[in-house]
Write a protein that holds these residues in place. Structure first.
Motif, PDB file in Angstrom:
ATOM      1  N   TRP A 152      -0.032   0.176   5.641  1.00  0.00           N
ATOM      2  CA  TRP A 152       0.080  -1.166   5.315  1.00  0.00           C
ATOM      3  C   TRP A 152       0.538  -1.858   6.553  1.00  0.00           C
ATOM      4  O   TRP A 152       0.306  -3.015   6.891  1.00  0.00           O
ATOM      5  CB  TRP A 152       0.748  -1.335   3.947  1.00  0.00           C
ATOM      6  N   ARG A 153       1.474  -1.301   6.982  1.00  0.00           N
ATOM      7  CA  ARG A 153       2.271  -2.113   8.050  1.00  0.00           C
ATOM      8  C   ARG A 153       1.692  -2.186   9.390  1.00  0.00           C
ATOM      9  O   ARG A 153       2.100  -2.682  10.381  1.00  0.00           O
ATOM     10  CB  ARG A 153       3.685  -1.424   8.476  1.00  0.00           C
ATOM     11  N   LEU A 189      -1.616  -3.260   9.565  1.00  0.00           N
ATOM     12  CA  LEU A 189      -2.442  -4.522   9.333  1.00  0.00           C
ATOM     13  C   LEU A 189      -2.100  -5.583  10.161  1.00  0.00           C
ATOM     14  O   LEU A 189      -1.039  -5.870  10.612  1.00  0.00           O
ATOM     15  CB  LEU A 189      -2.866  -4.640   7.969  1.00  0.00           C
ATOM     16  N   PRO A 233      -1.241  -9.491  10.603  1.00  0.00           N
ATOM     17  CA  PRO A 233      -0.331 -10.205   9.882  1.00  0.00           C
ATOM     18  C   PRO A 233      -0.985 -11.172   8.779  1.00  0.00           C
ATOM     19  O   PRO A 233      -0.403 -11.374   7.660  1.00  0.00           O
ATOM     20  CB  PRO A 233       0.666 -11.032  10.706  1.00  0.00           C
ATOM     21  N   GLU A 282      -3.771 -10.396   7.142  1.00  0.00           N
ATOM     22  CA  GLU A 282      -4.157  -9.657   5.913  1.00  0.00           C
ATOM     23  C   GLU A 282      -2.746  -9.248   5.076  1.00  0.00           C
ATOM     24  O   GLU A 282      -2.979  -9.209   3.955  1.00  0.00           O
ATOM     25  CB  GLU A 282      -4.715  -8.448   6.464  1.00  0.00           C
ATOM     26  N   ILE A 283      -1.605  -9.004   5.636  1.00  0.00           N
ATOM     27  CA  ILE A 283      -0.494  -8.737   5.209  1.00  0.00           C
ATOM     28  C   ILE A 283       0.029  -9.979   4.239  1.00  0.00           C
ATOM     29  O   ILE A 283       0.202  -9.745   3.197  1.00  0.00           O
ATOM     30  CB  ILE A 283       0.687  -8.415   6.264  1.00  0.00           C
ATOM     31  N   GLY A 324      -2.445 -10.432   1.314  1.00  0.00           N
ATOM     32  CA  GLY A 324      -2.128  -9.259   0.219  1.00  0.00           C
ATOM     33  C   GLY A 324      -0.809  -9.472  -0.576  1.00  0.00           C
ATOM     34  O   GLY A 324      -0.887  -9.506  -1.760  1.00  0.00           O
ATOM     35  N   LYS A 325       0.153  -9.974   0.163  1.00  0.00           N
ATOM     36  CA  LYS A 325       1.452 -10.246  -0.605  1.00  0.00           C
ATOM     37  C   LYS A 325       1.430 -11.371  -1.582  1.00  0.00           C
ATOM     38  O   LYS A 325       1.848 -11.477  -2.710  1.00  0.00           O
ATOM     39  CB  LYS A 325       2.586 -10.730   0.275  1.00  0.00           C
ATOM     40  N   PHE A 361      -3.182  -5.527  -1.375  1.00  0.00           N
ATOM     41  CA  PHE A 361      -2.012  -4.901  -1.505  1.00  0.00           C
ATOM     42  C   PHE A 361      -1.756  -3.772  -2.417  1.00  0.00           C
ATOM     43  O   PHE A 361      -1.350  -2.636  -1.884  1.00  0.00           O
ATOM     44  CB  PHE A 361      -0.651  -5.894  -1.668  1.00  0.00           C
ATOM     45  N   TYR A 379      -2.883  -0.153  -1.108  1.00  0.00           N
ATOM     46  CA  TYR A 379      -2.223   0.573  -0.377  1.00  0.00           C
ATOM     47  C   TYR A 379      -0.694   1.240  -1.320  1.00  0.00           C
ATOM     48  O   TYR A 379       0.212   1.779  -0.642  1.00  0.00           O
ATOM     49  CB  TYR A 379      -1.454  -0.218   0.745  1.00  0.00           C
ATOM     50  N   GLY A 437       5.610  -5.476   7.504  1.00  0.00           N
ATOM     51  CA  GLY A 437       4.318  -6.217   7.735  1.00  0.00           C
ATOM     52  C   GLY A 437       4.546  -7.259   8.272  1.00  0.00           C
ATOM     53  O   GLY A 437       5.616  -8.198   8.012  1.00  0.00           O
TER      54      GLY A 437
END
Length: 347
Positions: A148-149, A151, A153, A155-156, A159-160, A214, A217, A347
Motif C-alpha cells: 500500500w505504501r 502506491l 499518492p 491512489e492512496i 483509497g483513504k 484501500f 490491501y 502513504g
C-alpha cells in the motif's frame, strides 16, 4: 440533517440548533423516520421550521408505536451515561450450553434496586418483568499490506477517502470505534469495534469496506464476535472515552462448568473484589459462545497503560484464572479517529 438555521434547498425546512441537538439523542433505528416526519409536520403546519417541540412530539409518537408493537425502546436519558454490562449469574447447570456464563471480574456490585437479571443494562428496572435487547458486537483486527505504501499518492488519497466514506455511511446503523496498533502489536494495524442490532448489517459493512481500493490491501487477522445484553430502557452500548483498550478472548475450561454453582460464586466474588481495586479500568464482557470460538471477550478500557498491566497481573493471581485457557492472548490499541489512523498507516 440541514445545517443550523439554514433551510433545506429541496424541502424548504429550517432546523433550529436545539432541534438538531435533540434529534441526535433519538435512537438511531428511528432517527431517519423522526427527521422525515418532523420536516413533513413543519410543512403541513406552514411554519417551515423544525424546533425542539416538533422533535419531542414526533419522538413521543414513534416511541408509543414501538411500545405497542413490543419492539425494544431506548431511553435518551441513559444515552449520556452507559454502563458496562455484567454477565449473568453463574447459578444453574454445569453444562456449558445451558448454564449461565461465569461472571468475569471487574464488574461493580449491583444495587438492590435492580433485579438480578437486570444488571446487564443501564436505567430504571422498575417492574418484575422486562424484555431484553441485544447489541451484537464485533472486533475486527486488520493488517495493512506493505505494498500500500508503494502506491502513487493520488491512489492512496482516493483509497483513504473511499474507505472513510463507507465507514461513515453506516453511522446510522452501526456504532464504529477505531483503534490503532501501529508500533504496539505485531499482529495488526487497525482495530474496529463495531456494535449494532443486526449481524447482517455488520456483514454487509465488512464486505463493502473490503471491496474498496484501500480494503484490497487489508488482511483480516482476527475477528471476535459476541453480544452485549441490555435492558430495553437504555441506549445502545458505547465504549468509554478512554485512550487505551485491551481486548482478550476468554475460553473457560471444562472443569469450570463442572464446579458447583456456590463454588463458582465464591471464585467470582474474589475476582470482583480484585477488580474493585482498579476504578481507573472499565471492564466490559461480551458473550461469544455460540457465535465465536471463545466463551467471552474481555474488554478493558483505561487512560493508563500501567493500570491495564496491573489489572491483568492481579487477574492472573485470582482463582478463576486457573479455569481459563491461557493460550489466548489479548491485544492493546490506542483510540484514534479514523482519519488519523489512515494517516498513520502511511502513504
Amino acid at each position: 440533517m440541514p445545517e443550523t438555521g439554514a433551510p433545506d434547498s429541496e424541502k424548504g425546512v429550517v432546523w433550529t440548533e436545539d432541534a438538531q441537538a435533540l434529534l441526535k439523542k433519538v435512537p438511531f433505528f428511528i432517527r431517519k423516520n423522526v427527521e422525515k416526519e418532523a420536516e413533513e409536520y413543519a410543512r403541513q403546519n406552514s411554519s417551515g421550521k423544525v424546533d425542539a417541540g416538533v422533535i419531542a412530539r414526533i419522538k413521543s409518537l414513534k416511541t408509543d408505536r414501538l411500545e405497542e408493537s413490543g419492539a425494544p425502546v431506548e431511553s435518551s436519558q441513559a444515552e449520556s451515561a452507559p454502563a458496562s454490562p455484567s454477565l449473568p449469574s453463574s447459578s444453574g447447570s454445569g453444562n456449558k450450553r445451558t448454564s449461565s456464563p461465569p461472571e468475569t471480574p471487574g464488574e461493580e456490585p449491583q444495587t438492590t434496586s435492580r433485579s438480578a437479571s437486570a444488571k446487564l443494562g443501564e436505567g430504571d428496572s422498575s417492574g418484575s418483568s422486562f424484555s431484553l435487547s441485544r447489541d451484537f458486537s464485533s472486533f475486527s483486527l486488520f493488517r495493512l499490506d506493505p505494498a500500500w505504501r508503494k502506491l502513487h499518492p493520488t491512489e492512496i488519497g482516493h483509497g483513504k477517502r473511499e474507505f472513510h466514506e463507507i465507514v461513515k455511511s453506516y453511522s446510522n446503523q452501526i456504532a464504529v470505534y477505531s483503534y490503532c496498533l501501529v508500533g504496539l502489536h505485531g499482529s495488526g494495524d487497525l482495530l474496529l469495534w463495531r456494535t449494532g442490532t443486526s449481524l447482517e448489517v455488520l456483514q454487509e459493512m465488512t464486505g463493502k469496506m473490503l471491496s474498496t481500493f484501500f480494503g484490497r490491501y487489508l488482511l483480516t487477522e482476527k475477528n471476535y464476535m459476541g453480544y452485549l445484553t441490555q435492558q430495553n430502557s437504555r441506549s445502545l452500548f458505547t465504549p468509554s472515552k478512554s485512550r487505551f483498550i485491551h481486548v482478550k478472548p476468554v475460553v473457560m475450561t471444562r472443569e469450570w462448568h463442572q464446579l458447583a454453582p456456590f463454588i463458582r460464586e465464591v471464585i467470582e466474588q474474589e475476582s470482583r473484589d480484585i477488580a474493585s481495586r482498579y476504578p481507573g479500568v472499565r471492564l466490559t464482557t461480551m458473550a461469544s459462545y455460540g457465535l465465536d470460538e471463545s466463551d467471552y471477550v474481555m474488554i478493558l478500557e483505561s487512560d493508563s497503560p500501567e493500570l491495564l498491566v496491573q489489572f491483568n497481573d492481579a487477574f492472573q493471581g485470582a482463582q478463576i484464572y486457573r479455569y481459563i485457557d491461557d493460550s489466548q492472548r489479548g491485544i492493546t490499541a490506542i483510540s484514534r479517529s479514523m482519519s488519523d489512523i489512515l494517516d498513520l498507516l502511511g502513504g
